[in-house]
Design a protein around this motif. Structure first.
Motif, short mmCIF file in Angstrom:
data_model
loop_
_atom_site.label_atom_id
_atom_site.label_comp_id
_atom_site.label_asym_id
_atom_site.label_seq_id
_atom_site.Cartn_x
_atom_site.Cartn_y
_atom_site.Cartn_z
N LYS B 200 10.20 132.69 112.23
CA LYS B 200 10.47 133.96 112.91
C LYS B 200 11.95 134.11 113.29
O LYS B 200 12.32 135.12 113.92
CB LYS B 200 9.63 134.05 114.20
N GLU B 201 12.76 133.13 112.96
CA GLU B 201 14.18 133.24 113.33
C GLU B 201 15.00 132.27 112.50
O GLU B 201 14.52 131.20 112.11
CB GLU B 201 14.36 132.94 114.83
N ILE B 202 16.26 132.67 112.27
CA ILE B 202 17.20 131.82 111.52
C ILE B 202 18.47 131.64 112.34
O ILE B 202 18.96 132.59 112.97
CB ILE B 202 17.58 132.50 110.17
N HIS B 203 18.99 130.43 112.35
CA HIS B 203 20.30 130.17 112.95
C HIS B 203 21.30 129.75 111.88
O HIS B 203 20.96 129.02 110.95
CB HIS B 203 20.20 129.04 113.98
N LEU B 204 22.54 130.19 112.10
CA LEU B 204 23.66 129.80 111.24
C LEU B 204 24.77 129.31 112.15
O LEU B 204 24.94 129.81 113.26
CB LEU B 204 24.17 131.00 110.43
N ALA B 205 25.54 128.35 111.68
CA ALA B 205 26.67 127.86 112.47
C ALA B 205 27.59 127.08 111.55
O ALA B 205 27.29 126.92 110.36
CB ALA B 205 26.18 126.96 113.61
N GLY B 206 28.69 126.61 112.10
CA GLY B 206 29.59 125.76 111.34
C GLY B 206 29.75 124.42 112.03
O GLY B 206 29.83 124.35 113.26
N PRO B 207 29.76 123.31 111.26
CA PRO B 207 29.88 121.97 111.86
C PRO B 207 31.33 121.49 111.89
O PRO B 207 32.23 122.18 111.41
CB PRO B 207 29.09 121.12 110.88
N ASP B 208 31.52 120.32 112.46
CA ASP B 208 32.80 119.62 112.37
C ASP B 208 32.52 118.22 111.89
O ASP B 208 31.42 117.70 112.07
CB ASP B 208 33.50 119.57 113.74
N ILE B 209 33.53 117.60 111.29
CA ILE B 209 33.34 116.23 110.84
C ILE B 209 34.05 115.29 111.80
O ILE B 209 35.18 115.57 112.24
CB ILE B 209 33.83 116.05 109.38
N MET B 210 33.36 114.25 112.23
CA MET B 210 33.94 113.25 113.13
C MET B 210 33.59 111.88 112.57
O MET B 210 32.42 111.52 112.50
CB MET B 210 33.38 113.39 114.54
N GLY B 211 34.59 111.15 112.17
CA GLY B 211 34.33 109.85 111.56
C GLY B 211 33.54 110.06 110.29
O GLY B 211 33.89 110.90 109.45
N GLU B 212 32.42 109.36 110.17
CA GLU B 212 31.63 109.50 108.95
C GLU B 212 30.46 110.47 109.11
O GLU B 212 29.61 110.57 108.23
CB GLU B 212 31.13 108.13 108.49
N PHE B 213 30.41 111.17 110.24
CA PHE B 213 29.29 112.09 110.48
C PHE B 213 29.77 113.54 110.52
O PHE B 213 30.83 113.84 111.07
CB PHE B 213 28.62 111.79 111.82
N TYR B 214 28.96 114.40 109.96
CA TYR B 214 29.10 115.83 110.28
C TYR B 214 28.33 116.07 111.58
O TYR B 214 27.21 115.58 111.74
CB TYR B 214 28.51 116.70 109.18
N ILE B 215 28.94 116.81 112.51
CA ILE B 215 28.31 117.05 113.81
C ILE B 215 28.06 118.55 113.95
O ILE B 215 28.92 119.37 113.61
CB ILE B 215 29.23 116.60 114.97
N ASP B 216 26.91 118.85 114.50
CA ASP B 216 26.53 120.25 114.71
C ASP B 216 27.20 120.77 115.98
O ASP B 216 26.56 120.99 117.00
CB ASP B 216 25.00 120.32 114.84
N THR B 217 28.51 120.97 115.88
CA THR B 217 29.28 121.37 117.07
C THR B 217 29.19 122.87 117.36
O THR B 217 29.59 123.31 118.43
CB THR B 217 30.77 121.03 116.88
N HIS B 218 28.76 123.66 116.39
CA HIS B 218 28.90 125.12 116.49
C HIS B 218 30.37 125.45 116.75
O HIS B 218 30.68 126.34 117.54
CB HIS B 218 28.04 125.70 117.63
N GLY B 219 31.24 124.72 116.07
CA GLY B 219 32.66 124.87 116.38
C GLY B 219 33.50 125.42 115.25
O GLY B 219 34.73 125.41 115.33
N SER B 220 32.87 125.91 114.18
CA SER B 220 33.67 126.41 113.05
C SER B 220 32.95 127.58 112.39
O SER B 220 31.81 127.91 112.72
CB SER B 220 33.89 125.28 112.03
#
Lengths: 175, 269
Positions: B200-220
């Motif tokens: 019933k709903e979709i979210h979109l966001a942009g991540p950031d990369i920190m070290g060897e992980f992509y993080i769901d920061t909602h920062g890009s």
């Protein structure tokens, strides 16, 4: 702790503890590297919340000192409410007990005023009692004014309360 | 109160509220983190004003859907009061736990994906729906560790949760992408396994990369891969309410609206 959901207990403890706990039975080999992300996020979120609640203490101590004491407070004090705005009620008492801050014991009053003001909507009919001069000092720190002439008199008490005038809230002393 | 609304909106950060009230940009709806409105304050008057112009949905971060502490009825009561006041068209939280033994993490901690945790989560979703008196929408999370005991794929866990409870699903495409980068999950398998009738709903966001992980920061901004996903699964997304989330590296409102335009162009043109 319940046996039934011990993985949740174990993982939560791993995040809250800064100690190196063996997690190889809980986590897929290699994935324990991700634990630091949760640990950093926890501290970062609570530290940000403290900075938000205690802006005058942040100015008084400076960012670096605030981060140092804030981190110590967070290690000692878990969050007990889903509402982040509830976190940090005892920060003033924690700070005033630190030996490094014994020369600025008025940090307690500044912290109490920050907390009182931060929760002003809930405190509209409340008042707090502080050493005389505390509100003037808090006001100067908050508005970046000169504090040299402010005297904190521990032998006299001032009552601080909130008043509402022209849709704006103010902190005032009352007799 | 559930309505079938479609289009692309944004999550409402307090930083934008005055500008949105002044400009009233053409958006089909806004999403608010209900937890940010638990405390009293003048921001409530602004939200009430916004509500006159926009439909809103509630997104929550404190229901502890996957946890084992008893449901925090005080918190749910507060959320329900906010629902009664602002009448969101739907309400969601995450497939994760946020509190344990009374300690609150203010983060989305992962749960093991096993039958035991599916039963537990299903029981809790039922309780929450009873308390809220409405359907709950459950979002797929990101995770940065993996439980050794997990033996159900997340998409299967969510599908079964929806069958067990009649809850609905919120699919965050960025979360799937982040998990695919960090844990090599197969995006196409995920997207074709999810029961889209329950979404019933979709979210979109942009991540950031920190070290060897992509993080769901909602920062890009939304990245190229995510736009490819949007295009590829256009037919599944087109009838759903979609939100672009931004919580870090906060840009000007224009940038947010430009992201909305770009998504709309890919989806609807």
């Amino acid at each position: 702790m319940t046996d039934k959901f011990n993985s949740l207990d174990f993982f939560s403890n791993l995040v809250l503890s800064s100690q190196d706990i063996d997690s190889k039975e809980l986590l897929v080999a290699g994935s324990e590297k991700g634990l630091d992300i949760y640990r950093q996020c926890y501290v970062h979120t609570l530290l940000d919340s403290l900075k938000n609640s205690y802006p005058a203490v942040l100015k008084l101590l400076g960012e670096s000192n605030f981060n140092y004491f804030g981190n110590l407070y967070i290690q000692k004090t878990p969050s007990l409410s889903p509402n982040l705005n509830d976190y940090g009620a005892e920060l003033g008492h924690f700070l005033v007990e630190r030996a490094e801050l014994k020369d600025i014991s008025y940090v307690l009053f500044i912290a109490q005023l920050d907390w009182f003001w931060f929760h002003s909507e809930e405190n509209q009919h409340e008042s707090i009692q502080l050493s005389k001069g505390s509100l003037a000092l808090w006001d100067c720190i908050t508005h970046d004014k000169n504090v040299e002439d402010i005297v904190i008199d521990p032998n006299n008490i001032e009552n601080v309360c909130i008043i509402y005038e022209n849709d704006t809230m103010y902190l005032v002393t009352k007799e | 109160m559930q309505k079938n609304l479609t289009g692309v909106g944004i999550n409402l950060r307090l930083e934008y509220i005055d500008e949105i009230l002044t400009q009233l940009p053409k958006l089909p709806f806004l999403e608010i983190i209900a937890d940010n409105w638990l405390s009293l304050g003048p921001h409530h008057q602004k939200l009430a004003k916004l509500r006159e112009h926009y439909e809103i949905s509630f997104h929550c971060v404190g229901m502890n859907i996957g946890g084992s502490d008893i449901i925090n009825t005080h918190y749910i009561k507060k959320i329900k009061e906010l629902c009664d006041t602002y009448q969101p068209f739907q309400i969601s939280d995450h497939l994760s736990y946020q509190a344990n033994n009374g300690f609150h993490h203010h983060d989305l901690l992962p749960i093991p994906y096993t039958k035991k945790y599916l039963i537990n989560t299903s029981d809790r979703v039922m309780q929450l729906q009873d308390l809220l008196k409405q359907t709950l929408i459950v979002e797929n999370p990101t995770y940065y560790t993996a439980y050794a005991e997990s033996d159900i794929a997340e998409e299967d866990f969510l599908n079964q949760l929806a069958i067990n409870t009649n809850c609905k699903l919120l699919i965050d495409l960025n979360n799937i992408w982040v998990n695919s980068q960090n844990f090599k999950i197969n995006i196409d398998q995920y997207m074709t396994t999810i029961n889209w009738a329950m979404v019933k709903e979709i979210h979109l966001a942009g991540p950031d990369i920190m070290g060897e992980f992509y993080i769901d920061t909602h920062g890009s901004d939304i990245n190229h891969d995510l736009f490819q996903m949007i295009k590829k699964y256009q037919d599944k997304l087109i009838g759903l309410p979609i939100f672009y989330e931004r919580d870090n590296n906060i840009p000007k409102l224009d940038v947010m609206l430009h992201q909305v335009e770009k998504v709309s162009e890919v989806l609807y043109d």
